[in-house]
Design a protein around this motif. Sequence first.
Motif, mmCIF file in Angstrom:
data_model
loop_
_atom_site.group_PDB
_atom_site.id
_atom_site.type_symbol
_atom_site.label_atom_id
_atom_site.label_comp_id
_atom_site.label_asym_id
_atom_site.label_seq_id
_atom_site.Cartn_x
_atom_site.Cartn_y
_atom_site.Cartn_z
ATOM 1 N N VAL A 184 0.862 -1.186 0.000
ATOM 2 C CA VAL A 184 0.000 0.000 0.000
ATOM 3 C C VAL A 184 0.896 1.233 0.000
ATOM 4 O O VAL A 184 1.614 1.484 0.973
ATOM 5 C CB VAL A 184 -0.940 0.006 1.221
ATOM 6 C CG1 VAL A 184 -1.718 1.313 1.282
ATOM 7 C CG2 VAL A 184 -1.894 -1.177 1.145
ATOM 8 N N CYS A 185 0.872 1.971 -1.104
ATOM 9 C CA CYS A 185 1.674 3.195 -1.257
ATOM 10 C C CYS A 185 0.707 4.354 -1.477
ATOM 11 O O CYS A 185 0.465 4.780 -2.605
ATOM 12 C CB CYS A 185 2.650 3.070 -2.420
ATOM 13 S SG CYS A 185 3.758 1.630 -2.308
ATOM 14 N N ALA A 186 0.127 4.831 -0.386
ATOM 15 C CA ALA A 186 -0.916 5.862 -0.461
ATOM 16 C C ALA A 186 -0.306 7.251 -0.406
ATOM 17 O O ALA A 186 0.821 7.446 0.057
ATOM 18 C CB ALA A 186 -1.918 5.676 0.676
ATOM 19 N N ILE A 226 2.621 8.248 1.813
ATOM 20 C CA ILE A 226 3.710 9.078 1.295
ATOM 21 C C ILE A 226 3.266 10.534 1.367
ATOM 22 O O ILE A 226 2.611 11.052 0.463
ATOM 23 C CB ILE A 226 4.065 8.664 -0.146
ATOM 24 C CG1 ILE A 226 4.442 7.172 -0.180
ATOM 25 C CG2 ILE A 226 5.197 9.515 -0.690
ATOM 26 C CD1 ILE A 226 4.625 6.619 -1.574
ATOM 27 N N ASP A 227 3.608 11.198 2.477
ATOM 28 C CA ASP A 227 3.188 12.586 2.643
ATOM 29 C C ASP A 227 4.224 13.573 2.114
ATOM 30 O O ASP A 227 3.966 14.778 2.095
ATOM 31 C CB ASP A 227 2.874 12.896 4.111
ATOM 32 C CG ASP A 227 4.030 12.588 5.038
ATOM 33 O OD1 ASP A 227 5.009 11.985 4.566
ATOM 34 O OD2 ASP A 227 3.950 12.945 6.219
ATOM 35 N N TYR A 276 10.650 4.603 2.344
ATOM 36 C CA TYR A 276 9.244 4.212 2.344
ATOM 37 C C TYR A 276 9.102 2.713 2.046
ATOM 38 O O TYR A 276 8.093 2.276 1.491
ATOM 39 C CB TYR A 276 8.477 5.008 1.297
ATOM 40 C CG TYR A 276 8.150 6.427 1.685
ATOM 41 C CD1 TYR A 276 7.448 6.706 2.858
ATOM 42 C CD2 TYR A 276 8.510 7.495 0.868
ATOM 43 C CE1 TYR A 276 7.128 8.010 3.204
ATOM 44 C CE2 TYR A 276 8.186 8.808 1.207
ATOM 45 C CZ TYR A 276 7.503 9.054 2.379
ATOM 46 O OH TYR A 276 7.176 10.334 2.723
ATOM 47 N N GLY A 277 10.126 1.928 2.412
ATOM 48 C CA GLY A 277 10.058 0.492 2.194
ATOM 49 C C GLY A 277 9.888 0.166 0.726
ATOM 50 O O GLY A 277 10.578 0.713 -0.155
ATOM 51 N N ASP A 278 8.925 -0.749 0.425
ATOM 52 C CA ASP A 278 8.659 -1.132 -0.962
ATOM 53 C C ASP A 278 8.078 0.007 -1.776
ATOM 54 O O ASP A 278 7.950 -0.100 -2.999
ATOM 55 C CB ASP A 278 7.690 -2.322 -0.998
ATOM 56 C CG ASP A 278 8.330 -3.585 -0.428
ATOM 57 O OD1 ASP A 278 9.575 -3.626 -0.331
ATOM 58 O OD2 ASP A 278 7.590 -4.523 -0.079
ATOM 59 N N ALA A 318 8.316 4.692 -5.667
ATOM 60 C CA ALA A 318 7.135 5.447 -6.097
ATOM 61 C C ALA A 318 7.096 6.840 -5.496
ATOM 62 O O ALA A 318 6.350 7.699 -5.963
ATOM 63 C CB ALA A 318 5.862 4.676 -5.718
ATOM 64 N N ALA A 319 7.885 7.085 -4.447
ATOM 65 C CA ALA A 319 7.808 8.365 -3.738
ATOM 66 C C ALA A 319 8.581 9.475 -4.437
ATOM 67 O O ALA A 319 8.348 10.645 -4.172
ATOM 68 C CB ALA A 319 8.324 8.207 -2.317
ATOM 69 N N ASN A 320 9.555 9.136 -5.286
ATOM 70 C CA ASN A 320 10.300 10.151 -6.055
ATOM 71 C C ASN A 320 11.008 11.154 -5.142
ATOM 72 O O ASN A 320 10.963 12.350 -5.362
ATOM 73 C CB ASN A 320 9.357 10.884 -7.013
ATOM 74 C CG ASN A 320 10.107 11.777 -8.005
ATOM 75 O OD1 ASN A 320 11.203 11.434 -8.432
ATOM 76 N ND2 ASN A 320 9.523 12.908 -8.344
ATOM 77 N N THR A 321 11.689 10.660 -4.080
ATOM 78 C CA THR A 321 12.356 11.572 -3.146
ATOM 79 C C THR A 321 13.873 11.565 -3.280
ATOM 80 O O THR A 321 14.571 12.153 -2.447
ATOM 81 C CB THR A 321 11.992 11.192 -1.697
ATOM 82 O OG1 THR A 321 12.486 9.868 -1.411
ATOM 83 C CG2 THR A 321 10.504 11.257 -1.466
ATOM 84 N N LEU A 322 14.422 10.897 -4.297
ATOM 85 C CA LEU A 322 15.871 10.803 -4.433
ATOM 86 C C LEU A 322 16.476 12.205 -4.557
ATOM 87 O O LEU A 322 16.003 13.040 -5.327
ATOM 88 C CB LEU A 322 16.228 9.969 -5.653
ATOM 89 C CG LEU A 322 17.648 9.390 -5.679
ATOM 90 C CD1 LEU A 322 17.841 8.407 -4.537
ATOM 91 C CD2 LEU A 322 17.901 8.697 -7.010
ATOM 92 N N SER A 323 17.526 12.468 -3.787
ATOM 93 C CA SER A 323 18.091 13.816 -3.650
ATOM 94 C C SER A 323 19.142 14.111 -4.714
ATOM 95 O O SER A 323 19.502 13.256 -5.536
ATOM 96 C CB SER A 323 18.730 13.972 -2.264
ATOM 97 O OG SER A 323 19.966 13.260 -2.217
ATOM 98 N N ASN A 324 19.639 15.350 -4.646
ATOM 99 C CA ASN A 324 20.825 15.726 -5.414
ATOM 100 C C ASN A 324 22.038 14.967 -4.879
ATOM 101 O O ASN A 324 21.999 14.372 -3.798
ATOM 102 C CB ASN A 324 21.065 17.229 -5.298
ATOM 103 C CG ASN A 324 21.257 17.673 -3.858
ATOM 104 O OD1 ASN A 324 20.404 17.432 -3.013
ATOM 105 N ND2 ASN A 324 22.377 18.322 -3.556
ATOM 106 N N THR A 325 23.140 15.003 -5.625
ATOM 107 C CA THR A 325 24.361 14.286 -5.234
ATOM 108 C C THR A 325 25.414 15.286 -4.763
ATOM 109 O O THR A 325 25.620 16.327 -5.393
ATOM 110 C CB THR A 325 24.906 13.471 -6.418
ATOM 111 O OG1 THR A 325 23.929 12.503 -6.800
ATOM 112 C CG2 THR A 325 26.201 12.763 -6.032
#
Length: 752
Positions: free
Chosen positions: A50-52, A144-145, A219-221, A225-232
């Motif tokens: 569940v990825c709400a 996913i808030d 966010y686990g599995d 889907a959350a698209n939170t990957l940061s800059n490097t």
Amino acid sequence: MRKSNSTYSILVLALAFLLWGTIGMQAQVLYQPQPAVNPNLGGNTPWTAVCASNNFNEYFVSFNWDPPMVESDNEFILELSDADGYFASPTELARVSDKNAVFDFEFQFELPSDIRGDNFKMRVRSTYPAKTSPASEAFSMYFIDHNLPLLISENGSGNIPSGGLIQICGGGSVTLKPHNIPNSSTYIYNWYRSGTLLSEKSESITVSEPGMYYVELDYGDCSGAANTLSNTIEISTGTSSGLAINGANDVEICPGETHLLEANISGQGYTYTWYKNGNIVNGPTVDASTYTVDAGTSGFEGSYEVEISGSGICVELSDPVTVTSSGSYEITLDNEENIVLLPSQTKTLSVSTTATSPTFQWFKNGAAITDATNNSLTISEIGEYYAEVTENGGACTPAPMASTTTTVVSPDSFEFVVDYVTSYSSCESTDATLSLTKINAVSDNGIKTDVTGDLQNSFTYQWKLDGTDVTGENSKTITVSSQNDNGNYTLIGSIDAFEASSNSLQLKLASNEALQITTNGTVLCEGGEAIVLESATDLSNESFQWKKDGTVVDSSTQNLTVNGTGVYQLVIVSNECPIVSNEITISAFDESLLVLDKPKDLIIIEGETKTLTASGADSYEWYDAGNNLISSSNSYDFAEEGEYLLVASFGTCTVSKVITVTYRDMFNIPNVITANGDGINDLWVLPNTYSRDPNVLVTIFNERGEQIFSQAGYENNWPQSTTTFNKQSMIFYYKITRGGNSLKQGTITVIK
């Protein structure tokens, strides 16, 4: 020996009857809930996690159960465990009450916004009867808030370095942290170095190894889907070169001279950047290892640093060197810039300076004052005054410096400004403090000068209320705490031959009196007792208003008789301020105001009780079939069949409800008996609903339709000992009636 077909059929029928009885004694079976397909989306695959989020939060769970049937008022509840899979305090996801005859259905649910974890389980609970299904498998469930890319910087400062590169020199370390996520400490993180997942899960990470660092929310599995990957951020390491600026850390320069700042490393093709007070003043330039400070340039003083970069070394910043003017000093006027001088007064002006060997000269209206060569000056005339200071020591000889100018004026008049110095609201506050906040000296051309600090302790004061002196109020502050002292306040002051007057402040204080109204009821019903609003306060000498929904409905009646629904208040006007009573809401009578938590037709199991609770009324009375009062509480525990009466009172109105209580059939009417005298199933036994009730008539007919038995209040005593059966298997017909109305009918097979 072969059995006849008739005998075989009878045995099969008896076996079916026994098998039905066995099934009827089984309990409901609730099965484990399972993820289901969302019918509102394309595809046909049940969810695996569940990825709400705020953009999508609709999930389905399939559930099935086996009979026997549940109670008519049963509810099925879908529950969620805690993050570790335990149900000590489950979260309710969904509840249905219309599936009590559906053995396979789906729950629809939304994930609560505080759910994050990988080991959540679900189960289904029924209420009547109280049963719980096995728990489901464990699932990842995340709300996913935050679903935007993170931004990381050193210490979360928000300053991302050019090219994303941070260089560590001399074995140091740097702390990386997101700077664009609210409540960052409440999340779990996945930190990576050059593609490798690290063990750290906190919001910040301290690193000393080179590599490419980035982070995402864990966010686990659901992490992808959350698209939170940061800059490097690239971390590189190197060796410190020990960069410094040659010479002393504090340098003084005489006016017109220059000073050369020189880095201690040069001649190797490095790039240099020079800073003054943190701002670049030269570079970056290859081999620019020196910088010239020119004291002939305004504002040359400051803190200077140099930064070096190049192949094989770290980017490094030197310690600062402070450059000042050797002849510089400060001069400070110790007085206010504007001074009011009364005819009888003298004032002393003074200056202070950081010069080591100063001399002073005072000026009035631009001309030097003879013999005024000290750091202070006593004056008795109006004019513009300032002092010049000359530094006579040190290696440099700078020009004299002038202080700021003080303007000394003689007033034509004074004015006071008074204001509320505590929180005050007209007709709401019960006390207020007024105080002098400013004294202005007014010149003959109308220019105002604030002289509060200079003269506020020299005036004598008198407060006035509506133009009359307030006895004993002779300070610059007054506190009023009585509604009887409402009015307009002014402050008068005098000094020498001057008299000053303030602006006027109006006080309208509220009364401390509490106004309370009461009523004999709050529900208005036709034909009921009149509803009357009353006040304990005597209104005969008061100016008052009865209001309904904010509109005046009466201003002359001590007690108000209500003539319609609405919100009522009493308002008394005292010393120009209203005193407002409590509110009383009068609502229209409506039988729906009485709420029962169960249907008024109750079905109970004999020997057990069921509680019916009423709400919404002021009082309750419960009566049995004999019109006997059995309870005055808001609930009653029913254990016996019959008709009961509930009378609920709403002020002067009442609602009556007839409650019917009947026993539930615990088994069906039998259709086979074995009258062979063995004491087992010899008699036709009816459920308590139909037996021993004098109002219920049981009649039995033979296969030719002839009545052979009839009894009111059936005693479970057929067949009687005198009854004879001349066949191996005989079929009879029965009919059960109450008051001429048919309740049950069917057949009875008697096996000898």
